[in-house]
Enzyme design. Structure first.
Site, PDB file in Angstrom:
ATOM      1  N   ASP A 105       7.082  -4.603   4.478  1.00  0.00           N
ATOM      2  CA  ASP A 105       6.024  -3.905   3.747  1.00  0.00           C
ATOM      3  C   ASP A 105       6.452  -3.481   2.338  1.00  0.00           C
ATOM      4  OD1 ASP A 105       4.369  -4.127   5.924  1.00  0.00           O
ATOM      5  OD2 ASP A 105       4.653  -2.073   6.607  1.00  0.00           O
TER       6      ASP A 105
ATOM      7  N   LYS B 104       0.315   3.639   2.842  1.00  0.00           N
ATOM      8  CA  LYS B 104      -0.617   2.490   2.912  1.00  0.00           C
ATOM      9  C   LYS B 104      -1.370   2.550   4.228  1.00  0.00           C
ATOM     10  CE  LYS B 104       1.883  -0.095   6.070  1.00  0.00           C
ATOM     11  NZ  LYS B 104       1.510  -0.323   7.473  1.00  0.00           N
TER      12      LYS B 104
END
Ligand SMILES: C[C@](O)(CO)[C@H](O)COP(=O)(O)OP(=O)(O)OC[C@H]1O[C@@H](n2ccc(N)nc2=O)[C@H](O)[C@@H]1O
Ligand SMILES: Nc1ncnc2c1ncn2[C@@H]1O[C@H](COP(=O)(O)OP(=O)(O)OP(=O)(O)O)[C@@H](O)[C@H]1O
Length: 283
Positions: A138, A13
């Site tokens: 996350d 990401k």
């Protein structure tokens, strides 16, 4: 009978922006950030075993077997679902650790979704994301698999559709400790919350950047070099630095110039995680 076996991607990401709004009583920081995935990442192979044992066969330098987020995710899911099956796991690791591109969190999410499928648990995304949050802030966005505006510590997610450029990601050969950056007295911790949706242009800064650039000359150097070609940004607490380009050819051209002295890779930004695209194709 051959055991059920599955290979799944575990993408990286980027944080396209990251604002720090304040510090909670437990020491964690309230953030506003935008997550987008890269079509680039690790590959994890799972093979079901019927004796309940969870075994990660690939060794990680500096991460003991039982501390690996892959093993932790598998154990938690097994415990909480009461599943009697086990799993053999192998990973082809290409994502740098401590790079701010979420490798460990992504590995945990791929493990949760892979085992939910192979063990036929039938858990929904809400339940998997809640378990994921206990492994790392996350993990939920990787479980849900859509680019998102995130609040809280990153767990309150609203899907967004940013542009999907090609990125050049530079990987300075230093591992940045997230805890160290969040405890720096010079960190900006009072950014005003953005209340308008979608996030207005001009909010793409990362509040961690000044502190990381000050502490890590290699990151500063990467930001300066990439900044000659495009807006150079920091993802998470670093160390990785990235910039967007309208085409692969343009990203490759700058990559050829910079990767003579720096490590890096080119990858497409994606609003739907390649893990979810693969899982969709299995249904
Ligand atoms: C910076 C981001 O990468 C943005 O995506 C993430 O918020 C970091 O999440 P992460 O890597 O899962 O971080 P963790 O391993 O949970 O946190 C490491 C340490 O950083 C600090 N930390 C982390 C996240 C947060 N929102 N506030 C914090 O203060 C805490 O001291 C924590 O003990
Ligand atoms: N499967 C795993 N992959 C990577 N790191 C792991 C894993 N399991 C445990 N870890 C530990 O977690 C730490 C952070 O790893 P990770 O790759 O997620 O960092 P990061 O890219 O900086 O993440 P973030 O963007 O979430 O801060 C590593 O330094 C390592 O000690």
């Amino acid at each position: 009978m051959t055991a059920a076996r599955l290979t799944l991607p575990s993408p990286a990401k980027l944080n396209l922006m990251l604002h720090i709004l304040g510090r909670r009583p437990d020491g964690y920081h309230e953030l506003q950030t935008i997550f987008q995935f890269l079509d680039y990442g690790d590959e994890i192979t799972f093979a079901v075993r019927d004796d309940g044992v969870i075994h990660l066969h690939t060794e990680f330098q500096g991460v003991p077997h039982d501390s690996n987020l892959i093993v932790k995710a598998a154990r938690k899911l097994q415990e909480q679902s009461g599943c009697s099956l086990g799993i053999d796991i192998w990973i082809e690791k290409i994502l740098p650790m401590g790079g701010g591109i979420g490798g460990g969190s992504s590995n945990a999410a791929t493990t949760l979704l892979g085992l939910n499928h192979l063990w036929q648990l039938g858990w929904d995304a809400d339940r998997l994301a809640a378990l994921g949050l206990t492994l790392g802030a996350d993990v939920p966005v990787f479980v849900r698999g859509h680019a998102a505006f995130a609040e809280g510590v990153g767990e309150k997610l609203t899907p967004v559709e940013p542009e999907e450029p090609w990125y050049l990601v530079l990987v300075p050969q230093v591992s940045v400790s997230t805890a160290e950056i969040f405890s720096d007295p010079l960190l900006t911790r009072n950014s005003p919350p953005i209340k308008v949706r979608p996030v207005p242009k001009g909010n793409s800064r990362n509040d961690c950047l000044p502190v990381v650039a000050r502490r890590y000359p290699d990151v500063r150097n990467a930001l300066n070099l990439l900044g000659k070609f495009t807006e150079a940004k920091l993802t998470g607490t670093g160390s990785c630095v990235f910039g967007g380009f309208p085409s692969k050819a343009e990203a490759d051209k700058v990559s050829a110039l910079l990767t003579e002295t720096l490590t890096g890779f080119v990858a497409k930004g994606s609003n739907v995680s390649m893990l979810h695209r693969k899982l969709q194709s299995l249904l």
